[in-house]
Design a protein around this motif. Structure first.
Motif, PDB file in Angstrom:
ATOM      1  N   VAL A   1       0.843  -1.206   0.000  1.00 27.04           N
ATOM      2  CA  VAL A   1       0.000   0.000   0.000  1.00 27.04           C
ATOM      3  C   VAL A   1       0.877   1.255   0.000  1.00 27.04           C
ATOM      4  O   VAL A   1       0.621   2.208  -0.746  1.00 27.04           O
ATOM      5  CB  VAL A   1      -0.973   0.009   1.198  1.00 27.04           C
ATOM      6  CG1 VAL A   1      -1.650   1.357   1.353  1.00 27.04           C
ATOM      7  CG2 VAL A   1      -2.012  -1.086   1.027  1.00 27.04           C
ATOM      8  N   TYR A   2       1.923   1.263   0.820  1.00 29.08           N
ATOM      9  CA  TYR A   2       2.818   2.417   0.866  1.00 29.08           C
ATOM     10  C   TYR A   2       3.435   2.685  -0.505  1.00 29.08           C
ATOM     11  O   TYR A   2       3.397   3.815  -1.001  1.00 29.08           O
ATOM     12  CB  TYR A   2       3.930   2.203   1.900  1.00 29.08           C
ATOM     13  CG  TYR A   2       4.958   3.310   1.871  1.00 29.08           C
ATOM     14  CD1 TYR A   2       4.728   4.505   2.533  1.00 29.08           C
ATOM     15  CD2 TYR A   2       6.143   3.174   1.148  1.00 29.08           C
ATOM     16  CE1 TYR A   2       5.649   5.540   2.494  1.00 29.08           C
ATOM     17  CE2 TYR A   2       7.069   4.205   1.107  1.00 29.08           C
ATOM     18  CZ  TYR A   2       6.816   5.378   1.775  1.00 29.08           C
ATOM     19  OH  TYR A   2       7.734   6.400   1.716  1.00 29.08           O
ATOM     20  N   PHE A   3       4.021   1.649  -1.109  1.00 27.92           N
ATOM     21  CA  PHE A   3       4.672   1.834  -2.411  1.00 27.92           C
ATOM     22  C   PHE A   3       3.666   2.201  -3.492  1.00 27.92           C
ATOM     23  O   PHE A   3       3.951   3.052  -4.334  1.00 27.92           O
ATOM     24  CB  PHE A   3       5.482   0.598  -2.802  1.00 27.92           C
ATOM     25  CG  PHE A   3       6.809   0.536  -2.117  1.00 27.92           C
ATOM     26  CD1 PHE A   3       7.836   1.388  -2.476  1.00 27.92           C
ATOM     27  CD2 PHE A   3       7.035  -0.365  -1.095  1.00 27.92           C
ATOM     28  CE1 PHE A   3       9.066   1.355  -1.835  1.00 27.92           C
ATOM     29  CE2 PHE A   3       8.254  -0.414  -0.447  1.00 27.92           C
ATOM     30  CZ  PHE A   3       9.273   0.444  -0.817  1.00 27.92           C
ATOM     31  N   ALA A   4       2.505   1.589  -3.484  1.00 27.01           N
ATOM     32  CA  ALA A   4       1.480   1.927  -4.472  1.00 27.01           C
ATOM     33  C   ALA A   4       1.061   3.382  -4.328  1.00 27.01           C
ATOM     34  O   ALA A   4       0.931   4.104  -5.329  1.00 27.01           O
ATOM     35  CB  ALA A   4       0.272   1.003  -4.326  1.00 27.01           C
ATOM     36  N   TYR A   5       0.838   3.832  -3.091  1.00 22.57           N
ATOM     37  CA  TYR A   5       0.438   5.220  -2.844  1.00 22.57           C
ATOM     38  C   TYR A   5       1.483   6.182  -3.388  1.00 22.57           C
ATOM     39  O   TYR A   5       1.165   7.158  -4.064  1.00 22.57           O
ATOM     40  CB  TYR A   5       0.228   5.449  -1.339  1.00 22.57           C
ATOM     41  CG  TYR A   5      -0.192   6.855  -0.985  1.00 22.57           C
ATOM     42  CD1 TYR A   5      -1.520   7.241  -1.105  1.00 22.57           C
ATOM     43  CD2 TYR A   5       0.728   7.795  -0.535  1.00 22.57           C
ATOM     44  CE1 TYR A   5      -1.913   8.532  -0.789  1.00 22.57           C
ATOM     45  CE2 TYR A   5       0.339   9.085  -0.216  1.00 22.57           C
ATOM     46  CZ  TYR A   5      -0.979   9.455  -0.344  1.00 22.57           C
ATOM     47  OH  TYR A   5      -1.373  10.732  -0.034  1.00 22.57           O
TER      48      TYR A   5
ATOM     49  N   THR B   1      10.889   6.693  -5.804  1.00 25.14           N
ATOM     50  CA  THR B   1      10.451   6.171  -4.510  1.00 25.14           C
ATOM     51  C   THR B   1      11.500   5.245  -3.905  1.00 25.14           C
ATOM     52  O   THR B   1      11.836   5.365  -2.723  1.00 25.14           O
ATOM     53  CB  THR B   1       9.107   5.432  -4.659  1.00 25.14           C
ATOM     54  OG1 THR B   1       8.127   6.368  -5.138  1.00 25.14           O
ATOM     55  CG2 THR B   1       8.641   4.842  -3.346  1.00 25.14           C
ATOM     56  N   PHE B   2      12.036   4.329  -4.704  1.00 28.54           N
ATOM     57  CA  PHE B   2      13.055   3.410  -4.187  1.00 28.54           C
ATOM     58  C   PHE B   2      14.340   4.156  -3.819  1.00 28.54           C
ATOM     59  O   PHE B   2      15.020   3.784  -2.862  1.00 28.54           O
ATOM     60  CB  PHE B   2      13.325   2.277  -5.176  1.00 28.54           C
ATOM     61  CG  PHE B   2      12.190   1.302  -5.263  1.00 28.54           C
ATOM     62  CD1 PHE B   2      11.796   0.561  -4.159  1.00 28.54           C
ATOM     63  CD2 PHE B   2      11.488   1.136  -6.445  1.00 28.54           C
ATOM     64  CE1 PHE B   2      10.732  -0.329  -4.219  1.00 28.54           C
ATOM     65  CE2 PHE B   2      10.424   0.246  -6.519  1.00 28.54           C
ATOM     66  CZ  PHE B   2      10.050  -0.494  -5.411  1.00 28.54           C
ATOM     67  N   SER B   3      14.660   5.215  -4.543  1.00 31.70           N
ATOM     68  CA  SER B   3      15.830   6.024  -4.203  1.00 31.70           C
ATOM     69  C   SER B   3      15.647   6.696  -2.844  1.00 31.70           C
ATOM     70  O   SER B   3      16.597   6.786  -2.057  1.00 31.70           O
ATOM     71  CB  SER B   3      16.068   7.102  -5.262  1.00 31.70           C
ATOM     72  OG  SER B   3      16.402   6.515  -6.481  1.00 31.70           O
ATOM     73  N   LYS B   4      14.439   7.172  -2.574  1.00 28.50           N
ATOM     74  CA  LYS B   4      14.159   7.779  -1.269  1.00 28.50           C
ATOM     75  C   LYS B   4      14.332   6.762  -0.145  1.00 28.50           C
ATOM     76  O   LYS B   4      14.914   7.063   0.894  1.00 28.50           O
ATOM     77  CB  LYS B   4      12.727   8.324  -1.224  1.00 28.50           C
ATOM     78  CG  LYS B   4      12.544   9.646  -1.874  1.00 28.50           C
ATOM     79  CD  LYS B   4      11.156  10.159  -1.510  1.00 28.50           C
ATOM     80  CE  LYS B   4      10.491  10.772  -2.693  1.00 28.50           C
ATOM     81  NZ  LYS B   4       9.126  11.196  -2.408  1.00 28.50           N
ATOM     82  N   ILE B   5      13.806   5.557  -0.360  1.00 28.97           N
ATOM     83  CA  ILE B   5      13.914   4.508   0.651  1.00 28.97           C
ATOM     84  C   ILE B   5      15.381   4.170   0.898  1.00 28.97           C
ATOM     85  O   ILE B   5      15.819   4.042   2.042  1.00 28.97           O
ATOM     86  CB  ILE B   5      13.131   3.243   0.226  1.00 28.97           C
ATOM     87  CG1 ILE B   5      11.648   3.557   0.039  1.00 28.97           C
ATOM     88  CG2 ILE B   5      13.346   2.102   1.213  1.00 28.97           C
ATOM     89  CD1 ILE B   5      10.946   4.046   1.281  1.00 28.97           C
ATOM     90  N   LEU B   6      16.152   4.028  -0.172  1.00 26.13           N
ATOM     91  CA  LEU B   6      17.580   3.729  -0.041  1.00 26.13           C
ATOM     92  C   LEU B   6      18.290   4.849   0.708  1.00 26.13           C
ATOM     93  O   LEU B   6      19.114   4.599   1.590  1.00 26.13           O
ATOM     94  CB  LEU B   6      18.206   3.517  -1.415  1.00 26.13           C
ATOM     95  CG  LEU B   6      19.700   3.222  -1.438  1.00 26.13           C
ATOM     96  CD1 LEU B   6      20.000   1.933  -0.690  1.00 26.13           C
ATOM     97  CD2 LEU B   6      20.195   3.139  -2.869  1.00 26.13           C
ATOM     98  N   SER B   7      17.968   6.077   0.386  1.00 28.82           N
ATOM     99  CA  SER B   7      18.574   7.218   1.052  1.00 28.82           C
ATOM    100  C   SER B   7      18.279   7.208   2.551  1.00 28.82           C
ATOM    101  O   SER B   7      19.178   7.383   3.376  1.00 28.82           O
ATOM    102  CB  SER B   7      18.060   8.511   0.424  1.00 28.82           C
ATOM    103  OG  SER B   7      18.570   9.628   1.094  1.00 28.82           O
TER     104      SER B   7
END
Length: 108
Positions: A40-44, A84-90
């Motif tokens: 849900v988080y990633f989809a949003y 989005t994945f870059s933010k998570i990695l950061s």
């Protein structure tokens, strides 16, 4: 109409708070499993910031912000996913020190 290339820090912060409130409300109606909440988080994030939703999550829309590319066009799903994945990695890299504390013998 004034178009600014970048939203202010304050506007971005308020948009993020609104988005986390929306996600919190969504999470309260979902089963408490990490897989469901993660999806849900990633989809949003991915769908909300892509051209499907005109480049803005609910928080960004409320603050008059929009995610665009260098040509001021909304971004596609793949660009949004990468963002989005870059933010998570950061965030993961920033928090690695705190995570390491959990595994430290002296908790330091």
């Amino acid at each position: 109409l004034h178009i600014s290339a970048y939203g202010s820090f304050g506007a971005r912060m308020i948009a993020a708070i609104i988005d986390y409130v929306v996600l919190g409300l969504l999470f309260s109606f979902l089963p408490d499993t990490s897989i469901v909440l993660t999806v849900v988080y990633f989809a949003y994030r991915i769908i909300g910031e892509s051209s499907i939703c005109n480049g803005a999550t609910i928080g960004k829309k409320a603050m008059g912000l929009k995610v665009v590319d260098s040509n001021f066009e909304t971004i596609g799903l793949s660009q949004s996913a990468g963002r989005t994945f870059s933010k998570i990695l950061s965030w993961a890299l920033i928090c690695i020190g705190f995570i390491m504390i959990l595994f430290s013998y002296f908790v330091e």
